[in-house]
Write a protein that holds these residues in place. Structure first.
Motif, PDB file in Angstrom:
ATOM      1  N   GLU A 371       1.115  -1.128   0.101  1.00 59.08           N
ATOM      2  CA  GLU A 371      -0.539  -0.096   0.096  1.00 59.08           C
ATOM      3  C   GLU A 371       0.549   1.408  -0.139  1.00 59.08           C
ATOM      4  OE1 GLU A 371      -2.755   1.461   3.262  1.00 59.08           O
ATOM      5  OE2 GLU A 371      -0.498   0.584   4.421  1.00 59.08           O
ATOM      6  N   ILE A 372       0.326   2.294  -0.474  1.00 59.59           N
ATOM      7  CA  ILE A 372       1.480   3.132  -0.768  1.00 59.59           C
ATOM      8  C   ILE A 372       0.271   4.525   0.336  1.00 59.59           C
ATOM      9  CG2 ILE A 372       2.916   4.888  -2.991  1.00 59.59           C
ATOM     10  CD1 ILE A 372       2.715   2.203  -4.955  1.00 59.59           C
ATOM     11  N   ILE A 373       1.414   5.356   0.253  1.00 63.02           N
ATOM     12  CA  ILE A 373       0.695   6.950   1.429  1.00 63.02           C
ATOM     13  C   ILE A 373       1.861   7.869   0.857  1.00 63.02           C
ATOM     14  CG2 ILE A 373       0.655   7.615   3.457  1.00 63.02           C
ATOM     15  CD1 ILE A 373      -0.324   4.360   4.635  1.00 63.02           C
ATOM     16  N   VAL A 374       0.886   8.607   0.325  1.00 67.05           N
ATOM     17  CA  VAL A 374       1.672  10.172  -0.228  1.00 67.05           C
ATOM     18  C   VAL A 374       1.834  11.161   0.463  1.00 67.05           C
ATOM     19  CG1 VAL A 374       2.732  11.687  -2.079  1.00 67.05           C
ATOM     20  CG2 VAL A 374       2.498   9.011  -2.580  1.00 67.05           C
ATOM     21  N   VAL A 375       2.409  11.772   1.321  1.00 65.74           N
ATOM     22  CA  VAL A 375       1.936  12.198   1.787  1.00 65.74           C
ATOM     23  C   VAL A 375       2.587  14.674   1.962  1.00 65.74           C
ATOM     24  CG1 VAL A 375       2.510  13.116   4.589  1.00 65.74           C
ATOM     25  CG2 VAL A 375       2.528  11.110   3.924  1.00 65.74           C
ATOM     26  N   ASP A 376       1.694  14.767   1.019  1.00 66.24           N
ATOM     27  CA  ASP A 376       1.682  15.841   1.004  1.00 66.24           C
ATOM     28  C   ASP A 376       2.305  16.914   1.335  1.00 66.24           C
ATOM     29  OD1 ASP A 376       1.308  19.035  -0.520  1.00 66.24           O
ATOM     30  OD2 ASP A 376       2.302  17.767  -2.532  1.00 66.24           O
ATOM     31  N   GLY A 382       1.954  21.515  -7.281  1.00 64.87           N
ATOM     32  CA  GLY A 382       0.511  20.560  -7.491  1.00 64.87           C
ATOM     33  C   GLY A 382       0.682  19.535  -7.438  1.00 64.87           C
ATOM     34  N   THR A 383       1.968  18.534  -6.912  1.00 59.79           N
ATOM     35  CA  THR A 383       2.887  17.457  -6.283  1.00 59.79           C
ATOM     36  C   THR A 383       1.422  16.076  -5.981  1.00 59.79           C
ATOM     37  OG1 THR A 383       4.656  17.923  -5.714  1.00 59.79           O
ATOM     38  CG2 THR A 383       3.787  15.746  -5.113  1.00 59.79           C
ATOM     39  N   ALA A 384       0.655  16.756  -5.211  1.00 64.90           N
ATOM     40  CA  ALA A 384      -0.783  15.971  -4.587  1.00 64.90           C
ATOM     41  C   ALA A 384      -1.640  15.506  -6.113  1.00 64.90           C
ATOM     42  CB  ALA A 384      -1.371  16.910  -2.886  1.00 64.90           C
ATOM     43  N   ASP A 385      -1.877  16.773  -7.154  1.00 63.21           N
ATOM     44  CA  ASP A 385      -3.165  16.853  -7.472  1.00 63.21           C
ATOM     45  C   ASP A 385      -1.955  15.363  -8.763  1.00 63.21           C
ATOM     46  OD1 ASP A 385      -4.261  18.400  -6.681  1.00 63.21           O
ATOM     47  OD2 ASP A 385      -3.108  19.988  -7.104  1.00 63.21           O
ATOM     48  N   ILE A 386      -1.052  15.945  -9.148  1.00 67.57           N
ATOM     49  CA  ILE A 386      -0.092  14.748 -10.265  1.00 67.57           C
ATOM     50  C   ILE A 386      -1.051  13.431  -9.404  1.00 67.57           C
ATOM     51  CG2 ILE A 386       1.612  13.898 -10.987  1.00 67.57           C
ATOM     52  CD1 ILE A 386       2.863  16.520 -10.724  1.00 67.57           C
ATOM     53  N   VAL A 387      -0.331  12.801  -8.296  1.00 66.92           N
ATOM     54  CA  VAL A 387      -0.275  12.026  -7.765  1.00 66.92           C
ATOM     55  C   VAL A 387      -2.234  12.039  -8.127  1.00 66.92           C
ATOM     56  CG1 VAL A 387      -0.192   9.842  -5.908  1.00 66.92           C
ATOM     57  CG2 VAL A 387       1.369  11.913  -5.835  1.00 66.92           C
ATOM     58  N   ASP A 388      -2.746  12.604  -7.517  1.00 67.82           N
ATOM     59  CA  ASP A 388      -4.026  11.987  -7.629  1.00 67.82           C
ATOM     60  C   ASP A 388      -4.505  11.863  -9.088  1.00 67.82           C
ATOM     61  OD1 ASP A 388      -5.047  12.162  -4.716  1.00 67.82           O
ATOM     62  OD2 ASP A 388      -4.964  14.070  -4.940  1.00 67.82           O
ATOM     63  N   ALA A 389      -4.462  12.432 -10.014  1.00 71.63           N
ATOM     64  CA  ALA A 389      -4.815  11.872 -11.437  1.00 71.63           C
ATOM     65  C   ALA A 389      -4.050  10.901 -12.059  1.00 71.63           C
ATOM     66  CB  ALA A 389      -4.102  13.350 -12.499  1.00 71.63           C
ATOM     67  N   LEU A 390      -2.740   9.843 -11.104  1.00 69.71           N
ATOM     68  CA  LEU A 390      -2.684   9.031 -12.151  1.00 69.71           C
ATOM     69  C   LEU A 390      -3.660   7.626 -11.442  1.00 69.71           C
ATOM     70  CD1 LEU A 390       0.784   8.976 -10.635  1.00 69.71           C
ATOM     71  CD2 LEU A 390      -0.070   9.665 -12.666  1.00 69.71           C
ATOM     72  N   GLY A 391      -4.439   7.874 -10.248  1.00 74.95           N
ATOM     73  CA  GLY A 391      -5.423   7.370 -10.470  1.00 74.95           C
ATOM     74  C   GLY A 391      -5.083   5.156 -10.354  1.00 74.95           C
ATOM     75  N   THR A 396      -2.526   6.071  -1.449  1.00 78.41           N
ATOM     76  CA  THR A 396      -3.626   7.084  -0.822  1.00 78.41           C
ATOM     77  C   THR A 396      -2.943   8.294  -0.863  1.00 78.41           C
ATOM     78  OG1 THR A 396      -4.324   5.836   0.227  1.00 78.41           O
ATOM     79  CG2 THR A 396      -4.158   7.666   1.440  1.00 78.41           C
ATOM     80  N   VAL A 397      -3.701   9.465  -0.670  1.00 82.50           N
ATOM     81  CA  VAL A 397      -2.577  10.706  -0.263  1.00 82.50           C
ATOM     82  C   VAL A 397      -3.317  11.913   0.421  1.00 82.50           C
ATOM     83  CG1 VAL A 397      -2.898  13.011  -1.588  1.00 82.50           C
ATOM     84  CG2 VAL A 397      -2.200  11.263  -3.339  1.00 82.50           C
TER      85      VAL A 397
END
Length: 699
Positions: A371-376, A382-391, A396-397
């Motif tokens: 499981e991957i947790i990206v902590v912005d 826009g780092t978090a937006d890039i990860v969200d857009a990957l789908g 988890t962001v």
């Protein structure tokens, strides 16, 4: 810089005093035109007075011998000569070399105390006839200062080195004699040369000293500059012979009826004393540095042997485990079961838009369930937006206000749903099997953290190659040693695996230092956990692409490491795993990563000193030996990491640029830490050079 400047001055002083000039054959005539030398000098007496523009020469009266000695004082021969003179109750004039006088001041004082006369023979036995004006003044005044500082008296007699009789005076020597006369000196040559500097034998020296008539003579002998055993033996018989023939043996001043020594003023004596002590201090400094260089060389060599030995041991152990894991029967290896549980991968990210997509995609492609947790951490790009857009599935962001990397990691730790946690920087990509390989040591319940193998992705160009070499040789060889010695001080932020419960037990990731990874690792060691190294768990990271960026990154690393070492200094007196960290790990870091880099500028300055004043061929040879050791160690490290040797062509250049940059970083970090200045976090510029690995090591 002030220390290095003072050291440079000390080395220049010692180089000038002991290596730029040397005592040679005093009576060897100086070649050169003599047309400018007045006949009053070339055909006159051995004592020359050119003061006040007029040239007068003097010869001792009949049956008078002015006995003179050059090139001393010497700790072996001068005392023996003084004993012979005392036995015959005669006095002589000693033309002393200033550097020798400073080394043996007691002999100079004994010469004066026993009624003898002292004259100037320059500071380092330099040829005044060929010396520039500045050097002539330095040589004459330096010797005079030494005499005044030691005896409290100033000398008015001067004998230029490499001079003999009047007929051998060349134009350059005469110019030096004139310049010295303007400063108040009488020049004393010789009319009877004992020839003892040739070491012809006692009998020959005695024959050279035998008077051929009643005329007065200035006799040249030597109490320094070589083996003077023949001089001592011949002097005893020669003095007896002079007495038998009715000759009076005395000093130059007494022979010509001139008082040649006056009391020095308080200022002159203070100046002379300061010169003498300054030269002695510089000698002490050079001697201390010489021994320190020997110690540093020994430590460097021992370190090379140790890291290679432990790296080989680590590699053999890894191969045995690998062989046993493939089903072959090994009775000497404890084979742990394969670790297959799910893993939480925490990616702290602050303005990582350039590389975050590659990083996340590489982790998603892992062969191990994660499981991957990206902590912005409050990114503005826009780092978090890039990860969200990957789908991407399993990602988890978490968005939070900027609080620093430790707070981001702690946020991810709180959100993690699995006990095995991998932490990875936002500028790093994994190979597909990295996570699985990394966590396998967790089969051993004693292991609390695991360091992976960080590889430089942007290794093109010389700066990239240098960092690639440093990662493979400096970091990874050391980690193998630390693993075997059970004293791992750092699990790098780029790739590290941890037990979540172990992290929570030590209070999570602390923000007490700028090297949160080192601080955390040391905390785990002190809590009793083993920390190991997995060289086949590779992560690819961006390295600084400019010297400025590299400086900022390493400055923060070094400063943070110093903070962590100070924070965990108590481990030195603890037992168990903490004691291993304190006495082995911290000791290694202190000596190899702090003290040796602090001493490195001294090594470079001493190398320049050696090239100028010592044997340059020997210095170059030593450098090549050092480089060969570095190359062999690097080649072995590259072999262990399955790396091509091609980047090693930059290793010689690394010694002239990269090495200096690294030790200057350490110096600045130490100065900053000692001064108590708080260093802020320096974020490295991202270049977007990372790509998702295809599953093969990027060799």
């Amino acid at each position: 810089m002030a220390v290095l400047f003072a050291l440079g001055i000390a080395l220049v002083v010692q180089g000038y005093m002991h290596h730029l000039a040397a005592v040679g054959y005093d009576s060897a005539p100086v070649n050169g035109p003599s047309g400018s030398v007045p006949k009053a000098v070339s055909q006159g007496g051995p004592v020359i007075d050119a003061r006040n523009g007029a040239v007068r020469t003097v010869t001792p009266p009949d049956r008078t011998v002015a006995l003179t000695f050059d090139d001393g004082p010497d700790p072996v021969w001068t005392p023996q000569i003084l004993d012979v003179l005392r036995k015959h109750q005669v006095h002589a004039t000693f033309f002393v070399v200033g550097s020798a006088a400073i080394e043996h001041p007691d002999l100079v004082r004994r010469i004066m105390a026993e009624g003898h006369e002292i004259g100037v023979h320059t500071l380092t036995h330099a040829d005044l006839g060929t010396a520039d004006e500045w050097r002539r003044q330095l040589e004459v005044q330096g010797a005079q200062d030494a005499i005044m500082g030691i005896t409290g008296h100033a000398a008015s007699l001067l004998r230029p080195p490499y001079s003999s009789g009047n007929g051998a005076v060349a134009g350059g020597t005469w110019s030096a004699m004139q310049a010295s006369a303007d400063e108040g000196y009488l020049t004393v040559l010789s009319s009877l040369d004992s020839g003892d500097w040739r070491l012809p034998g006692v009998g020959e020296i005695e024959r050279n000293l035998a008077p051929s008539g009643p005329q007065g003579q200035v006799v040249l002998m030597h109490d320094g500059g070589g083996d003077r055993e023949q001089t001592v033996a011949a002097l005893d018989s020669a003095l007896a012979n002079f007495a038998d023939k009715g000759f009076r043996v005395t000093t130059v001043g007494d022979a010509i009826g001139v008082d040649t020594m006056r009391p020095a003023t308080a200022t002159e004596q203070a100046s002379g004393t300061a010169l003498a002590w300054g030269i002695r201090l510089s000698g002490f400094v050079v001697t201390a540095i010489s021994w320190a260089l020997v110690a540093a060389g020994a430590v460097t060599f021992i370190r090379a042997v140790l890291v290679v030995f432990f790296a080989a041991r680590h590699s053999r152990a890894a191969r045995r485990i690998s062989t046993a894991g493939r089903g072959r029967r090994r009775v000497d290896v404890l084979v742990w079961p394969e670790v297959t549980g799910r893993v939480t991968v925490i990616v702290p990210a602050y303005n990582e838009s350039a590389g975050i997509e590659a990083a996340v995609r590489s982790i998603v492609a892992s062969t191990h369930p994660v499981e991957i947790i990206v902590v912005d951490d409050g990114s503005t790009d826009g780092t978090a937006d890039i990860v969200d857009a990957l789908g991407l599935p399993g990602v988890t962001v978490i968005r939070k206000e900027n609080g620093g990397k430790p707070s981001a990691l702690n946020a991810g730790l709180q959100a993690a749903t699995h006990n095995l946690v991998v932490m990875v920087d936002g500028d790093t990509v994994f190979e597909p099997d990295t996570v699985h390989a990394l966590i396998q040591p967790f089969a051993d319940p004693r292991v609390g953290a695991i360091s992976g193998n960080t590889k430089v992705a942007n290794r093109g160009g010389i700066l990239g190659a240098w960092q690639h070499i440093e990662y493979v040789v400096g970091f990874n060889l050391d980690r193998r040693l630390f693993d075997v010695a059970e004293c791992m001080p750092t699990v790098p932020g780029a790739i590290g695996a941890f037990r979540r419960d172990a992290l929570l037990r030590v209070g999570g990731v602390s923000d007490d230092t700028l090297a949160e990874d080192t601080d955390l690792t040391m905390s785990l060691c002190r809590d009793g956990w083993r920390v190991v190294y997995k060289d086949d768990a590779r992560a690819w990271t961006e390295a600084p692409a400019s010297l400025s960026a590299l400086w900022k990154q390493r400055y923060r690393w070094c400063y943070g490491t110093l903070q962590a070492m100070w924070k965990h200094r108590g481990a030195v007196v603890q037992g168990g795993a903490a004691g291993k960290l304190g006495r082995r790990g911290l000791g290694y870091l202190l000596v190899l990563q702090v003290l040796l880099p602090l001493f490195a500028p001294v090594v470079d300055i001493f190398a320049v000193y050696g090239l100028i004043f010592l044997d340059p061929l020997r210095i170059v040879a030593l450098w090549f030996v050092f480089l060969a050791v570095q190359f062999l160690m690097a080649a072995y490290a590259f072999r262990l990491d399955n790396e091509r040797l091609r980047p090693l062509w930059t290793l010689p250049l690394q010694q002239f640029v990269y090495r200096q940059l690294m030790y200057l970083v350490v110096i600045q970090a130490v100065v900053t830490a000692v001064a108590g200045v708080h260093l802020r976090w320096h974020r490295m510029e991202r270049y977007g050079s990372l790509r998702v690995p295809t599953g093969q090591s990027q060799e």
